[in-house]
Structure formats: C-alpha cells, structure tokens
Design a protein around this motif. Structure first.
Motif, PDB file in Angstrom:
ATOM      1  N   MET A   1       0.842  -1.185   0.000  1.00 42.28           N
ATOM      2  CA  MET A   1       0.000   0.000   0.000  1.00 42.28           C
ATOM      3  C   MET A   1       0.885   1.247   0.000  1.00 42.28           C
ATOM      4  SD  MET A   1      -3.256   1.116   0.201  1.00 42.28           S
ATOM      5  CE  MET A   1      -4.126  -0.303   0.854  1.00 42.28           C
ATOM      6  N   SER A   2       0.661   2.151  -0.925  1.00 37.71           N
ATOM      7  CA  SER A   2       1.477   3.363  -0.988  1.00 37.71           C
ATOM      8  C   SER A   2       1.005   4.368   0.038  1.00 37.71           C
ATOM      9  CB  SER A   2       1.383   3.980  -2.388  1.00 37.71           C
ATOM     10  OG  SER A   2       0.065   4.402  -2.650  1.00 37.71           O
ATOM     11  N   GLU A   3       1.873   5.322   0.365  1.00 35.57           N
ATOM     12  CA  GLU A   3       1.506   6.366   1.311  1.00 35.57           C
ATOM     13  C   GLU A   3       0.500   7.313   0.674  1.00 35.57           C
ATOM     14  OE1 GLU A   3       4.938   8.389   2.555  1.00 35.57           O
ATOM     15  OE2 GLU A   3       5.885   6.639   3.480  1.00 35.57           O
ATOM     16  N   PRO A   4      -0.333   7.992   1.488  1.00 39.44           N
ATOM     17  CA  PRO A   4      -1.271   8.963   0.939  1.00 39.44           C
ATOM     18  C   PRO A   4      -0.525  10.020   0.130  1.00 39.44           C
ATOM     19  CG  PRO A   4      -1.742   8.537   3.260  1.00 39.44           C
ATOM     20  CD  PRO A   4      -0.441   7.865   2.958  1.00 39.44           C
ATOM     21  N   CYS A   5      -1.165  10.497  -0.933  1.00 39.02           N
ATOM     22  CA  CYS A   5      -0.535  11.505  -1.778  1.00 39.02           C
ATOM     23  C   CYS A   5      -0.332  12.786  -0.987  1.00 39.02           C
ATOM     24  CB  CYS A   5      -1.397  11.765  -3.005  1.00 39.02           C
ATOM     25  SG  CYS A   5      -1.601  10.321  -4.050  1.00 39.02           S
ATOM     26  N   LYS A   6       0.847  13.369  -1.130  1.00 41.69           N
ATOM     27  CA  LYS A   6       1.171  14.591  -0.410  1.00 41.69           C
ATOM     28  C   LYS A   6       1.406  15.731  -1.384  1.00 41.69           C
ATOM     29  CE  LYS A   6       3.486  12.034   3.325  1.00 41.69           C
ATOM     30  NZ  LYS A   6       4.766  11.860   4.052  1.00 41.69           N
ATOM     31  N   GLU A   7       1.226  16.950  -0.881  1.00 45.14           N
ATOM     32  CA  GLU A   7       1.543  18.120  -1.690  1.00 45.14           C
ATOM     33  C   GLU A   7       3.040  18.131  -1.959  1.00 45.14           C
ATOM     34  OE1 GLU A   7      -1.955  21.251  -0.350  1.00 45.14           O
ATOM     35  OE2 GLU A   7       0.029  21.413   0.574  1.00 45.14           O
ATOM     36  N   VAL A   8       3.422  18.661  -3.117  1.00 51.03           N
ATOM     37  CA  VAL A   8       4.828  18.695  -3.488  1.00 51.03           C
ATOM     38  C   VAL A   8       5.308  20.136  -3.540  1.00 51.03           C
ATOM     39  CG1 VAL A   8       4.691  16.551  -4.792  1.00 51.03           C
ATOM     40  CG2 VAL A   8       4.292  18.718  -5.953  1.00 51.03           C
ATOM     41  N   VAL A   9       6.576  20.309  -3.254  1.00 54.66           N
ATOM     42  CA  VAL A   9       7.193  21.630  -3.368  1.00 54.66           C
ATOM     43  C   VAL A   9       7.751  21.745  -4.785  1.00 54.66           C
ATOM     44  CG1 VAL A   9       8.983  23.166  -2.519  1.00 54.66           C
ATOM     45  CG2 VAL A   9       7.757  21.664  -0.923  1.00 54.66           C
ATOM     46  N   LEU A  10       7.246  22.694  -5.528  1.00 52.56           N
ATOM     47  CA  LEU A  10       7.634  22.833  -6.927  1.00 52.56           C
ATOM     48  C   LEU A  10       8.880  23.690  -7.081  1.00 52.56           C
ATOM     49  CD1 LEU A  10       4.208  23.411  -8.729  1.00 52.56           C
ATOM     50  CD2 LEU A  10       5.376  21.253  -8.235  1.00 52.56           C
ATOM     51  N   THR A  11       9.748  23.279  -7.986  1.00 59.19           N
ATOM     52  CA  THR A  11      10.897  24.101  -8.376  1.00 59.19           C
ATOM     53  C   THR A  11      10.463  25.019  -9.520  1.00 59.19           C
ATOM     54  OG1 THR A  11      11.663  22.538 -10.055  1.00 59.19           O
ATOM     55  CG2 THR A  11      12.416  22.180  -7.789  1.00 59.19           C
ATOM     56  N   GLU A  12      11.319  25.944  -9.898  1.00 59.46           N
ATOM     57  CA  GLU A  12      11.013  26.808 -11.036  1.00 59.46           C
ATOM     58  C   GLU A  12      10.875  25.981 -12.308  1.00 59.46           C
ATOM     59  OE1 GLU A  12      10.230  30.039 -11.143  1.00 59.46           O
ATOM     60  OE2 GLU A  12      10.213  29.817  -8.965  1.00 59.46           O
ATOM     61  N   GLU A  13      11.698  24.946 -12.442  1.00 59.02           N
ATOM     62  CA  GLU A  13      11.592  24.064 -13.609  1.00 59.02           C
ATOM     63  C   GLU A  13      10.260  23.329 -13.612  1.00 59.02           C
ATOM     64  OE1 GLU A  13      12.537  22.131 -17.139  1.00 59.02           O
ATOM     65  OE2 GLU A  13      13.418  23.896 -16.175  1.00 59.02           O
ATOM     66  N   ASP A  14       9.810  22.882 -12.431  1.00 52.87           N
ATOM     67  CA  ASP A  14       8.504  22.218 -12.322  1.00 52.87           C
ATOM     68  C   ASP A  14       7.386  23.146 -12.789  1.00 52.87           C
ATOM     69  OD1 ASP A  14       9.577  19.879 -11.234  1.00 52.87           O
ATOM     70  OD2 ASP A  14       9.362  20.601  -9.169  1.00 52.87           O
ATOM     71  N   ARG A  15       7.468  24.398 -12.388  1.00 54.21           N
ATOM     72  CA  ARG A  15       6.421  25.359 -12.779  1.00 54.21           C
ATOM     73  C   ARG A  15       6.432  25.604 -14.286  1.00 54.21           C
ATOM     74  NH1 ARG A  15       7.819  27.442  -7.611  1.00 54.21           N
ATOM     75  NH2 ARG A  15       6.009  27.327  -6.215  1.00 54.21           N
ATOM     76  N   ARG A  16       7.627  25.634 -14.856  1.00 53.07           N
ATOM     77  CA  ARG A  16       7.704  25.810 -16.312  1.00 53.07           C
ATOM     78  C   ARG A  16       7.102  24.601 -17.027  1.00 53.07           C
ATOM     79  NH1 ARG A  16      12.678  28.533 -15.135  1.00 53.07           N
ATOM     80  NH2 ARG A  16      13.855  26.573 -15.200  1.00 53.07           N
ATOM     81  N   ILE A  17       7.326  23.410 -16.485  1.00 47.49           N
ATOM     82  CA  ILE A  17       6.749  22.204 -17.081  1.00 47.49           C
ATOM     83  C   ILE A  17       5.228  22.265 -17.037  1.00 47.49           C
ATOM     84  CG2 ILE A  17       6.466  19.706 -16.777  1.00 47.49           C
ATOM     85  CD1 ILE A  17       9.407  19.646 -15.817  1.00 47.49           C
ATOM     86  N   LEU A  18       4.677  22.624 -15.880  1.00 49.07           N
ATOM     87  CA  LEU A  18       3.219  22.725 -15.765  1.00 49.07           C
ATOM     88  C   LEU A  18       2.670  23.808 -16.684  1.00 49.07           C
ATOM     89  CD1 LEU A  18       2.622  22.275 -11.926  1.00 49.07           C
ATOM     90  CD2 LEU A  18       1.957  20.712 -13.755  1.00 49.07           C
ATOM     91  N   ASP A  19       3.357  24.938 -16.756  1.00 42.86           N
ATOM     92  CA  ASP A  19       2.909  26.022 -17.643  1.00 42.86           C
ATOM     93  C   ASP A  19       2.870  25.553 -19.096  1.00 42.86           C
ATOM     94  OD1 ASP A  19       2.612  27.746 -15.542  1.00 42.86           O
ATOM     95  OD2 ASP A  19       4.522  28.782 -15.844  1.00 42.86           O
ATOM     96  N   SER A  20       3.836  24.707 -19.464  1.00 42.49           N
ATOM     97  CA  SER A  20       3.884  24.243 -20.854  1.00 42.49           C
ATOM     98  C   SER A  20       2.682  23.378 -21.202  1.00 42.49           C
ATOM     99  CB  SER A  20       5.178  23.453 -21.103  1.00 42.49           C
ATOM    100  OG  SER A  20       5.152  22.181 -20.479  1.00 42.49           O
ATOM    101  N   TYR A  21       2.059  22.765 -20.201  1.00 44.10           N
ATOM    102  CA  TYR A  21       0.899  21.924 -20.448  1.00 44.10           C
ATOM    103  C   TYR A  21      -0.363  22.741 -20.703  1.00 44.10           C
ATOM    104  CZ  TYR A  21       2.919  17.329 -19.562  1.00 44.10           C
ATOM    105  OH  TYR A  21       3.639  16.170 -19.668  1.00 44.10           O
ATOM    106  N   ALA A  22      -0.349  24.030 -20.392  1.00 43.03           N
ATOM    107  CA  ALA A  22      -1.525  24.861 -20.638  1.00 43.03           C
ATOM    108  C   ALA A  22      -1.881  24.881 -22.116  1.00 43.03           C
ATOM    109  CB  ALA A  22      -1.287  26.275 -20.115  1.00 43.03           C
ATOM    110  N   THR A  23      -0.862  24.935 -22.971  1.00 41.24           N
ATOM    111  CA  THR A  23      -1.107  24.910 -24.413  1.00 41.24           C
ATOM    112  C   THR A  23      -1.691  23.575 -24.836  1.00 41.24           C
ATOM    113  OG1 THR A  23       0.733  26.427 -24.800  1.00 41.24           O
ATOM    114  CG2 THR A  23      -0.040  25.163 -26.682  1.00 41.24           C
ATOM    115  N   LEU A  24      -1.221  22.476 -24.226  1.00 42.19           N
ATOM    116  CA  LEU A  24      -1.772  21.158 -24.527  1.00 42.19           C
ATOM    117  C   LEU A  24      -3.245  21.095 -24.159  1.00 42.19           C
ATOM    118  CD1 LEU A  24      -1.438  18.189 -25.358  1.00 42.19           C
ATOM    119  CD2 LEU A  24      -0.701  17.699 -23.020  1.00 42.19           C
TER     120      LEU A  24
END
Length: 227
Positions: free
Chosen positions: A1-24
């Motif tokens: 059994m996996s641990e409950p999903c937790k919030e993650v601390v995003l890096t600037e690179e992580d934010r750029r990755i998420l932003d890139s999905y907006a166009t998708l």
C-alpha cells in the motif's frame, strides 16, 4: 500500500513544465470539442489544484477548485500498480451524469509527479453534437480541405511536397514558364521543407536542377524574402 498523496514543493523548472501543459489543454479542448472537459492539476496545493480547465461546466469547476478524491485515488492506483503514468475509468459528475475519464501524471524534476492532466468525456452528449464536432464545417481557427502527407520516410515526404508545389505552380497563370522552378523552391522554402535533412539534394533531383542552383534560389530568398 502506498503512502497517501502529499503536496509537493515545486521548483522553477517544475512550474515551467506545468505552464507548458496549458497549451496542450487548449489544443486538446479545441480538437476534441465541447463534450470533453480538460483539466490541468498542480499537486502543489491540493485545496486549489485546478490551474487550467476547459469546459468545466460538465463538473461545475473552474480554476482554483480543489483536487477530487477520485483523482487522488487514481493517482495512488497508478503508483501502486506500476502503470505507465495513466489510467482510464468511468465515473459520474455531481449530477450523477456518466463520464469516461482518464488521469495522466505529469512528472517534473527528479521524476516526481507534480501534476495531473485529466480528461472527462460527457457520455450524455447527443450523437448529433458529436457528429457536428467532427464534421468538416468552417469555424474559428479551423481550416478545411487541407491535405497532409503521411510519408514513410523523409525522401518521400520531400518528393510529395515537390509534386504538390509543382501542381500549384502549373495552375498559377501568373507564373511564367521560366520562373516556375524558382517559384516551386520558394513555396517549398515557405513550407519549411528545407529544414529536412538532404532536402536540397532531393528537390534538385526532382526538378532536374543542380544542388547549386537550388542553393542559389535559397540564398536570394534569404536576402529578399518573398511576400
């Protein structure tokens, strides 16, 4: 059994990755039509995880909405069952209306899951609306009658582009016979065909020109780009 999903601390690179999905998200919604709700979640803040949503009327959500319990459950299943980062399933919205859904993980730095792309198809969509979405009727941002070459290799791709350009030029009475090859090269240049490896050699062979002649036409176009 996996641990409950937790919030993650995003890096600037992580934010750029998420932003890139907006166009998708925008592109998928435009292609699939109004029967599909497309949602982009960030796992940085579960209480306001929805950062982009199209056709949110199907579930009554908008940006800033929290993640759903089912999305968290599906994320746990993806991790527990060693799936390839996605899962499809059937669910219902708060009105009890049926949806076919997919949850796709988005990974950031270090391979961590930082977000989710969720697609929900409203199964009560009338067939007439679905047919209208996929019929070739003119609309904003939608081109009709556009042909596309599905080639098996780059040589065929370039060759078909040359044949298409030749047909267009021959049908254009404003282009004199002496300028046809230059106009063909110009149209291929505008279509970015010369970005393909060895395109100059293939074009030269198809037009029965020397590669140097093709390069000469290209040089003149770079110096004086055609309108």
């Amino acid at each position: 059994m996996s641990e409950p999903c937790k919030e993650v601390v995003l890096t600037e690179e992580d934010r750029r990755i998420l932003d890139s999905y907006a166009t998708l998200v925008e592109g998928l919604a435009d292609y699939l039509g109004p029967s599909y709700e497309i949602v982009l979640h960030s796992l940085e803040h579960m209480d306001r995880s929805v950062i982009r949503i199209i056709n949110g009327h199907h579930t009554g959500r908008q940006p800033g909405a929290p993640i759903t319990d089912l999305a968290l459950t599906m994320l746990s299943r993806i991790e527990e069952e060693s799936r390839d980062g996605y899962i499809s399933y059937f669910s219902r919205n708060k009105k009890g209306e049926p949806l076919k859904a997919a949850t796709i993980t988005i990974r950031g730095t270090g391979g961590r899951v930082i977000g989710l792309l969720c697609i929900n198809f409203y199964l009560n969509t009338p067939l007439s609306e679905l047919l209208a979405t996929f019929s070739p009727e003119p609309g904003p941002g939608l081109e009709t009658g556009v042909s596309e070459t599905f080639a098996e290799n780059t040589q065929e791709l370039v060759r078909q582009a040359v044949l298409k350009a030749q047909e267009q030029v021959r049908a254009d009475a404003s282009v004199s016979a002496s300028n046809r090859n230059r106009e063909i090269v110009s149209r291929l240049w505008k279509g970015n065909i010369f970005q393909i490896k060895d395109a100059v050699q293939i074009v030269a062979r198809e037009l029965e020109l020397s590669p140097n002649t093709v390069y000469m036409h290209l040089r003149r176009m770079r110096e004086n780009p055609p309108l």
